[in-house]
Design a protein around this motif. Structure first.
Motif, short mmCIF file in Angstrom:
data_model
loop_
_atom_site.label_atom_id
_atom_site.label_comp_id
_atom_site.label_asym_id
_atom_site.label_seq_id
_atom_site.Cartn_x
_atom_site.Cartn_y
_atom_site.Cartn_z
N PRO A 227 0.82 -1.20 0.00
CA PRO A 227 0.00 0.00 0.00
C PRO A 227 0.86 1.26 0.00
O PRO A 227 2.02 1.22 0.42
CB PRO A 227 -0.82 -0.11 1.29
CG PRO A 227 -0.08 -1.06 2.14
CD PRO A 227 0.71 -1.96 1.24
N PRO A 228 0.34 2.35 -0.46
CA PRO A 228 1.12 3.59 -0.49
C PRO A 228 1.44 4.09 0.93
O PRO A 228 0.71 3.81 1.88
CB PRO A 228 0.22 4.57 -1.22
CG PRO A 228 -1.15 4.02 -1.06
CD PRO A 228 -1.01 2.53 -0.97
N GLY A 229 2.53 4.81 1.04
CA GLY A 229 2.91 5.39 2.33
C GLY A 229 3.75 4.45 3.16
O GLY A 229 3.98 3.30 2.81
#
Length: 79
Positions: free
Chosen positions: A35-37
């Motif tokens: 997932p992003p981040g």
């Protein structure tokens, strides 16, 4: 099943590459699996940390009583 050296070449498309001989897919972008981040750091509550420490101590004590060679690293216990 034969071993494919993937030497026939790769067909590339959105985020993946496919072997032209056997059809195996390799993902070239990791956005689909991560997932992003950045991941969030999780710090357990003080009572949970204390309980984990006590459980570990109980486990070590249990092993030293029931499996003395584990507790002494294979050396005989001094009595």
């Amino acid at each position: 099943m034969t071993h494919c050296p993937h030497a026939a070449g790769w067909t590339r498309a959105e985020g993946e590459a496919r072997c032209e001989r056997c059809g195996v897919r390799r993902f070239t972008e990791y956005g689909a699996v991560r997932p992003p981040g950045l991941p969030q750091a999780v710090v357990p509550a003080a009572r949970d940390r204390y309980a984990a420490d006590r459980a570990a101590a109980r486990n070590v004590a249990h092993r030293s009583v029931h499996f003395p060679s584990i507790a002494t690293n294979g050396r005989p216990m001094l009595r």
